[in-house]
Design an enzyme around this catalytic site. Structure first.
Site, PDB file in Angstrom:
ATOM      1  N   SER A 108      10.421  -0.904  -0.990  1.00 31.32           N
ATOM      2  CA  SER A 108       9.626  -1.868   0.025  1.00 31.32           C
ATOM      3  C   SER A 108       9.385  -0.354   0.829  1.00 31.32           C
ATOM      4  CB  SER A 108      10.663  -2.695   0.457  1.00 31.32           C
ATOM      5  OG  SER A 108      10.578  -3.391   1.356  1.00 31.32           O
ATOM      6  N   ASP A 252       4.543  -3.581   5.230  1.00 33.60           N
ATOM      7  CA  ASP A 252       5.297  -2.746   4.652  1.00 33.60           C
ATOM      8  C   ASP A 252       4.863  -2.541   2.824  1.00 33.60           C
ATOM      9  OD1 ASP A 252       6.332  -4.950   3.271  1.00 33.60           O
ATOM     10  OD2 ASP A 252       8.379  -3.634   3.076  1.00 33.60           O
ATOM     11  N   ASP A 254       5.731  -3.522  -0.297  1.00 31.61           N
ATOM     12  CA  ASP A 254       5.945  -4.281  -1.020  1.00 31.61           C
ATOM     13  C   ASP A 254       5.046  -5.810  -0.412  1.00 31.61           C
ATOM     14  OD1 ASP A 254       8.035  -3.997   0.120  1.00 31.61           O
ATOM     15  OD2 ASP A 254       9.016  -4.923  -1.453  1.00 31.61           O
ATOM     16  N   ASP A 256       5.892  -7.520   1.958  1.00 27.66           N
ATOM     17  CA  ASP A 256       7.027  -8.882   2.342  1.00 27.66           C
ATOM     18  C   ASP A 256       7.374  -8.960   3.745  1.00 27.66           C
ATOM     19  OD1 ASP A 256       8.654  -6.428   1.615  1.00 27.66           O
ATOM     20  OD2 ASP A 256      10.714  -7.720   0.923  1.00 27.66           O
TER      21      ASP A 256
HETATM   22 MG    MG Z   1       9.713  -4.783   1.413  1.00 22.15          MG
END
Ligand code: MG
Length: 465
Positions: A108, A252, A254, A256
């Site tokens: 993340s 960010d 990834d 999300d």
């Molecule tokens: Mg993330």
């Protein structure tokens, strides 16, 4: 055990090369595959069990994917390989393929030296509780049942997952794509050389936006700390000014979480992402049947979300911190919108996962519908200051919680996750982190001095107990 290796029910996170090795990832994948085949209800039973595998842009991703796919094959699981993807895209791909689960390699927002593995269940939601504990037990079990030469799993690739994700966002009910396109927004974009470069520019262009970007490469070589916090978005702010953009969008690694920069180049703080999404979904025409005017968010989410909900005649339900808790409660309550104050928006009309592409589309929908600028939307409601602190995780926190409750006898108490003490215009939340060996203190109040005071008192009570 290293103090950076974090194992939780929803996955594993650590530093590449010390905490995380390919051997270990092959073993965790084999454990997950075993759970998918045997412990995952009817869908997972018998032959033909399929697991979706994806990764973010981190340089260690391809190595870990290869190891995981070998681990899954050794258990007899078939793999659908997404390659470079986003966390919400992987969640959607699990649902699309009716797979028995999914593995997503990402740490993340953690810095460049980290990676991690997240376990996705057959419903596209991260594992929690019993299922996650079962995978962990299996990973520690030395006697995993491996397949013989004639029953190894196979593999295939799915190169269309991102395109399906984009199309699904564009089809969201009530989004008003035509109205967004008419506005021809100028959007500045910073994807921090994570996976966002593979989805965000395309999505925004298909919403009629003129996109100018920085850090859109997808090579995982983050040029700055990758968490989309205001102090990391200076370059994006300058891009907004230079291009006279209506809005700056940062995601960010990834994809999300999403944070916004206003039309003057100032980061507005990631709390506003969910507040804007709430207004986008609930603020227009009231949908018929008012029974579902509920917003679900976690205990550390800003009061700007409460204000947005109130403005739309909706109530707020709070859950423990952790995406899976918000996701489960969203589905349980059939709430139309929810998420986290860190820029994670969940819109169950698509899925109950934090999804920055969905968040971006909703923000543009709000800008298009209201005709207001980002800074005007911010100015519409009270402002608060959030102050966060971390202290090393010591012994049990029960003594500190008791002392805090005594110290603040007038507060409303929520003990679902650590301790949250709340007053009408401020709160203090003390909880052990799920992903780092620390205790987090978060306070919000009308001014930063007031929030800081709550943090200082919280810190001293914790230190004394
Ligand atoms: Mg993330």
């Amino acid at each position: 055990m290293s103090d950076t290796l974090m194992i939780s029910v929803s996955g594993v996170r650590g530093i590449v090369g010390t905490d995380l090795t390919p051997e270990m990832m092959a073993r965790w994948a084999a454990a997950f595959g075993t759970w998918a085949k045997t412990g995952n209800g009817e869908r997972g039973r018998g032959k033909g069990v399929t697991v979706v595998v994806g990764r973010d842009a981190r340089t260690s991703g391809p190595m870990f994917v290869q190891a995981a796919e070998a681990g899954l094959a050794s258990i007899g699981c078939d793999v659908i390989s997404l390659g470079l993807t986003t966390t919400p895209t992987a969640q959607l791909a699990v649902m699309h393929h009716r797979a028995a689960g999914g593995l997503m390699f990402t740490a993340s927002h953690n810095p460049i030296e980290w990676n991690g593995l997240k376990f996705i269940g057959p419903d596209g939601i991260f594992l929690d509780g019993d299922a996650g504990a079962r995978v962990r037990d299996l990973a520690e079990d030395r006697t995993l049942h491996r397949a013989t030469y004639d029953s190894l799993g196979g593999g295939g690739a799915d190169a269309d997952a991102i395109e399906r994700h984009i199309r699904a966002v564009l089809r969201l009910p009530g989004l008003g794509v035509a109205g967004i396109r008419r506005r021809r927004f100028r959007v500045a974009l910073d994807t921090t050389r994570g996976s966002g470069g593979a989805i965000m520019p395309q999505l925004l262009r298909r919403l009629g936006a003129k996109v100018s970007g920085v850090n859109l490469a997808t090579d995982g070589r983050f040029p700055r700390p990758p968490e989309p916090l205001p102090e990391h978005l200076g370059e994006l702010g300058r891009l907004v000014k230079r291009t006279k953009a209506h809005v700056g969008i940062a995601v960010d690694p990834d994809v999300d979480r999403m944070a916004l920069v206003d039309e003057t180049g100032a980061p507005i703080g990631e709390d506003y992402t969910l507040a804007f999404a709430v207004r986008a979904v609930l603020g227009g025409k009231r949908e018929s049947g008012s029974g579902k005017r509920v917003v679900v968010c976690n205990l550390s989410t800003s009061l700007v979300v409460d204000d947005a909900a109130r403005e739309c005649g909706a109530s707020v339900v709070r859950t423990p911190v952790g995406e899976v808790h918000v996701a489960r409660r969203l589905l349980e309550l059939k709430a139309p919108i929810g998420g986290e104050g860190n820029g994670g928006v969940m819109h169950p009309a698509l899925h109950a996962g934090r999804d920055a592409p969905v968040a971006a589309a909703l923000v543009l929908a709000l800008l298009a519908r209201t005709g207001k600028t980002v800074s005007e939307l911010v100015a519409q409601s009270p402002r608060y200051a959030i102050v966060k602190a971390k202290i090393p995780r010591g012994a049990a926190l029960d003594g500190a919680y008791a002392a805090l409750r005594q110290r603040y006898a007038d507060a409303t108490v929520d003990a679902q996750d650590g301790l949250r003490l709340a007053w009408p215009d401020r709160w203090l939340h003390v909880r052990p982190s799920n992903t780092e060996p620390i205790v987090r203190l978060i306070a919000e109040a009308p001014t930063s001095a007031q929030a800081e005071r709550l943090i200082q008192e919280g810190r001293s009570v914790c230190a004394a107990s």
